[in-house]
Design a protein around this motif. Structure first.
Motif, short mmCIF file in Angstrom:
data_model
loop_
_atom_site.label_atom_id
_atom_site.label_comp_id
_atom_site.label_asym_id
_atom_site.label_seq_id
_atom_site.Cartn_x
_atom_site.Cartn_y
_atom_site.Cartn_z
N LEU A 120 -8.51 -14.29 6.04
CA LEU A 120 -8.03 -14.55 4.60
C LEU A 120 -8.77 -16.13 4.26
O LEU A 120 -9.15 -16.26 3.33
CB LEU A 120 -6.58 -14.78 4.41
N LYS A 121 -8.39 -16.84 5.28
CA LYS A 121 -9.12 -18.34 5.11
C LYS A 121 -10.78 -18.25 5.00
O LYS A 121 -11.41 -18.72 3.89
CB LYS A 121 -8.93 -19.13 6.46
N GLU A 122 -11.21 -17.21 5.67
CA GLU A 122 -12.93 -17.12 5.46
C GLU A 122 -13.26 -16.42 4.13
O GLU A 122 -14.29 -16.85 3.63
CB GLU A 122 -13.30 -16.33 6.72
N LEU A 123 -12.55 -15.29 4.08
CA LEU A 123 -12.69 -14.64 2.76
C LEU A 123 -12.39 -15.42 1.44
O LEU A 123 -13.29 -15.43 0.45
CB LEU A 123 -11.84 -13.46 2.75
N ARG A 124 -11.38 -16.62 1.49
CA ARG A 124 -11.38 -17.20 0.37
C ARG A 124 -12.55 -18.35 0.28
O ARG A 124 -12.54 -18.85 -0.91
CB ARG A 124 -10.02 -17.90 0.50
N ARG A 125 -13.27 -18.59 1.08
CA ARG A 125 -14.35 -19.47 0.84
C ARG A 125 -15.42 -18.99 -0.14
O ARG A 125 -15.90 -19.65 -0.77
CB ARG A 125 -14.99 -19.97 2.18
N THR A 126 -15.55 -17.84 -0.23
CA THR A 126 -16.47 -16.98 -1.16
C THR A 126 -15.72 -15.96 -2.12
O THR A 126 -16.65 -15.61 -2.84
CB THR A 126 -17.55 -16.19 0.06
N HIS A 127 -14.63 -15.82 -2.27
CA HIS A 127 -13.87 -14.85 -3.13
C HIS A 127 -12.57 -15.38 -3.48
O HIS A 127 -11.95 -16.23 -2.94
CB HIS A 127 -13.74 -13.36 -2.45
N LYS A 128 -12.03 -14.97 -4.62
CA LYS A 128 -10.87 -15.08 -5.00
C LYS A 128 -9.85 -14.05 -4.69
O LYS A 128 -10.39 -13.02 -4.30
CB LYS A 128 -10.93 -14.99 -6.63
N LEU A 129 -8.91 -14.51 -4.08
CA LEU A 129 -8.11 -13.54 -3.50
C LEU A 129 -6.42 -13.64 -4.34
O LEU A 129 -5.90 -14.40 -4.64
CB LEU A 129 -7.74 -14.15 -2.03
N LEU A 130 -5.99 -12.42 -4.43
CA LEU A 130 -4.85 -12.04 -5.00
C LEU A 130 -4.00 -11.16 -4.10
O LEU A 130 -4.63 -10.04 -3.72
CB LEU A 130 -5.02 -11.39 -6.43
N LEU A 131 -2.96 -11.23 -4.13
CA LEU A 131 -1.71 -10.58 -3.30
C LEU A 131 -1.08 -9.92 -4.34
O LEU A 131 -0.60 -10.37 -5.41
CB LEU A 131 -0.68 -11.24 -2.39
N VAL A 189 -7.63 -3.45 -1.69
CA VAL A 189 -7.28 -3.06 -0.37
C VAL A 189 -5.84 -2.62 0.02
O VAL A 189 -5.13 -3.47 -0.60
CB VAL A 189 -7.82 -4.29 0.63
N GLY A 190 -5.60 -1.71 0.42
CA GLY A 190 -4.25 -1.23 0.56
C GLY A 190 -3.87 0.10 1.25
O GLY A 190 -4.89 0.71 1.99
N ASP A 191 -2.91 0.38 1.87
CA ASP A 191 -2.54 1.49 2.70
C ASP A 191 -2.08 2.57 2.02
O ASP A 191 -1.85 3.39 2.52
CB ASP A 191 -1.47 1.03 3.69
N SER A 192 -1.81 2.44 0.43
CA SER A 192 -1.11 3.52 0.04
C SER A 192 -2.15 4.21 -1.08
O SER A 192 -2.54 3.74 -1.86
CB SER A 192 0.10 3.12 -1.01
N LEU A 193 -2.38 5.60 -0.78
CA LEU A 193 -3.39 6.09 -1.72
C LEU A 193 -2.70 6.59 -2.95
O LEU A 193 -3.49 6.17 -4.16
CB LEU A 193 -3.69 7.64 -1.19
N ASP A 194 -1.34 6.47 -3.03
CA ASP A 194 -0.91 6.78 -4.29
C ASP A 194 -0.52 5.69 -5.25
O ASP A 194 -0.53 5.85 -6.54
CB ASP A 194 0.61 7.38 -4.19
N PRO A 229 -9.11 1.35 9.89
CA PRO A 229 -8.06 1.49 10.42
C PRO A 229 -7.24 -0.07 10.52
O PRO A 229 -5.83 0.01 10.52
CB PRO A 229 -8.47 1.76 12.12
N THR A 230 -7.88 -0.87 10.04
CA THR A 230 -7.28 -2.49 10.14
C THR A 230 -7.92 -3.11 9.06
O THR A 230 -9.22 -3.20 8.78
CB THR A 230 -7.26 -2.90 11.42
N VAL A 231 -7.39 -3.89 8.49
CA VAL A 231 -7.72 -4.84 7.46
C VAL A 231 -8.94 -5.83 8.06
O VAL A 231 -9.85 -6.45 7.28
CB VAL A 231 -6.89 -5.59 6.82
N LEU A 232 -8.80 -5.85 9.25
CA LEU A 232 -9.75 -6.97 9.96
C LEU A 232 -11.17 -6.43 10.07
O LEU A 232 -12.04 -7.04 10.24
CB LEU A 232 -9.30 -7.22 11.52
N GLU A 233 -11.26 -5.17 9.65
CA GLU A 233 -12.70 -4.63 9.47
C GLU A 233 -13.41 -4.80 8.22
O GLU A 233 -14.35 -4.18 7.68
CB GLU A 233 -12.85 -3.02 9.95
N PRO A 235 -14.64 -7.29 6.29
CA PRO A 235 -15.91 -8.07 6.21
C PRO A 235 -17.06 -7.11 6.28
O PRO A 235 -18.41 -7.14 5.63
CB PRO A 235 -15.98 -9.18 7.41
N HIS A 236 -17.05 -5.85 7.18
CA HIS A 236 -18.13 -4.96 7.38
C HIS A 236 -18.29 -4.05 5.98
O HIS A 236 -19.32 -3.97 5.49
CB HIS A 236 -17.71 -3.94 8.41
N ILE A 237 -17.22 -3.86 5.42
CA ILE A 237 -17.46 -3.04 3.90
C ILE A 237 -17.91 -4.29 2.76
O ILE A 237 -18.69 -3.67 2.18
CB ILE A 237 -16.00 -2.80 3.56
#
Length: 242
Positions: A120-131, A189-194, A229-233, A235-237
């Motif tokens: 999250l720290k790394e992503l926030r350097r280049t993107h706006k992040l919202l929960l 990004v999330g775990d729920s299709l619905d 399988p995990t949010v840690l992947e 950056p590849h996306i």
């Protein structure tokens, strides 16, 4: 929007950034031990009580205007589950004990892993992040506080504090406005299709990313653009979306 730059990322919370299901399972186990020691119940009876509570929790429809707090409602879930199984041996005080043990045990286990914090720290350097998290307001705010995750985001939106939650368009529109971006600038990004994926698709985001930690099939009416399988992947996306 091929080639569109991703400016913002919207993250779900439960079972995307934190392992809520795992924490809940441990909390249920601790509550089971309390029931065994308090009432001397056998494993089958305890399992039945806990299963009934989990079912009530999954079917819960909380109305804040009804005059009961979420703590009172969920204590009631335990009280009803106990009454069904053991009748008069159940007491309101035991139901309250079960609820607050379950609640506190679950919150204690919720955390952002060091790897996700770094991400999250790394992503926030280049993107706006919202929960963007669905759920009753008090419950979700307690999770946000317990995990200390607010510091990693430009904004936090709790569905229970608004008229509509994911997958409704209105809450996504609110998020875009808060971040001062367009839908096409964002990834959901999330775990729920619905809720996460369907909501992101209908809101018109640049891409949706489904977190399928159990390796399930994307067999919903709406398909995610990417599955990991995990949010840690993630950056590849994001590399593929450049």
């Amino acid at each position: 929007m091929e080639g569109q730059t991703v400016k913002a990322i919207l993250f779900d919370l439960d079972n995307t950034l934190i392992e809520t299901s795992r924490a809940g399972a441990v909390a249920i186990q601790k509550t089971s031990e309390l029931l065994k020691s308090s009432l001397g119940l056998d494993d089958d009876t305890v399992s039945s009580i806990c299963d009934k509570f989990k079912l009530k929790l999954s079917q819960e429809s909380f109305d804040p205007s009804a005059g009961r707090s979420i703590d009172e409602v969920r204590t009631g879930h335990w009280e009803e589950s106990l009454q069904d199984a053991v009748g008069s041996r159940s007491t309101p005080s035991l139901a309250a004990q079960c609820y607050f043990l379950w609640k506190s045990s679950r919150l204690e286990l919720l955390n952002l892993s060091p790897e996700i914090c770094s991400l999250l720290k790394e992503l926030r350097r280049t993107h706006k992040l919202l929960l963007l998290t669905n759920g009753e307001a008090q419950t979700q705010r307690e999770k946000v506080e317990a995990t200390g995750c607010e510091e990693f985001f430009d904004a936090v939106v709790v569905g229970g504090e608004h008229a509509e939650q994911k997958p409704f368009l209105s809450i996504f529109t609110l998020c875009f406005r808060m971040l001062q971006v367009e839908a096409q600038d964002c990834v959901m990004v999330g775990d729920s299709l619905d809720t996460d994926i369907e909501g992101g698709v209908f809101a018109g985001v640049r891409a949706t990313v489904w977190i399928s930690s159990e390796g399930g099939a994307d067999d919903g009416a709406v398909k995610a653009d990417f599955t990991i399988p995990t949010v840690l992947e993630l950056p590849h996306i994001l590399q593929q979306l450049k």
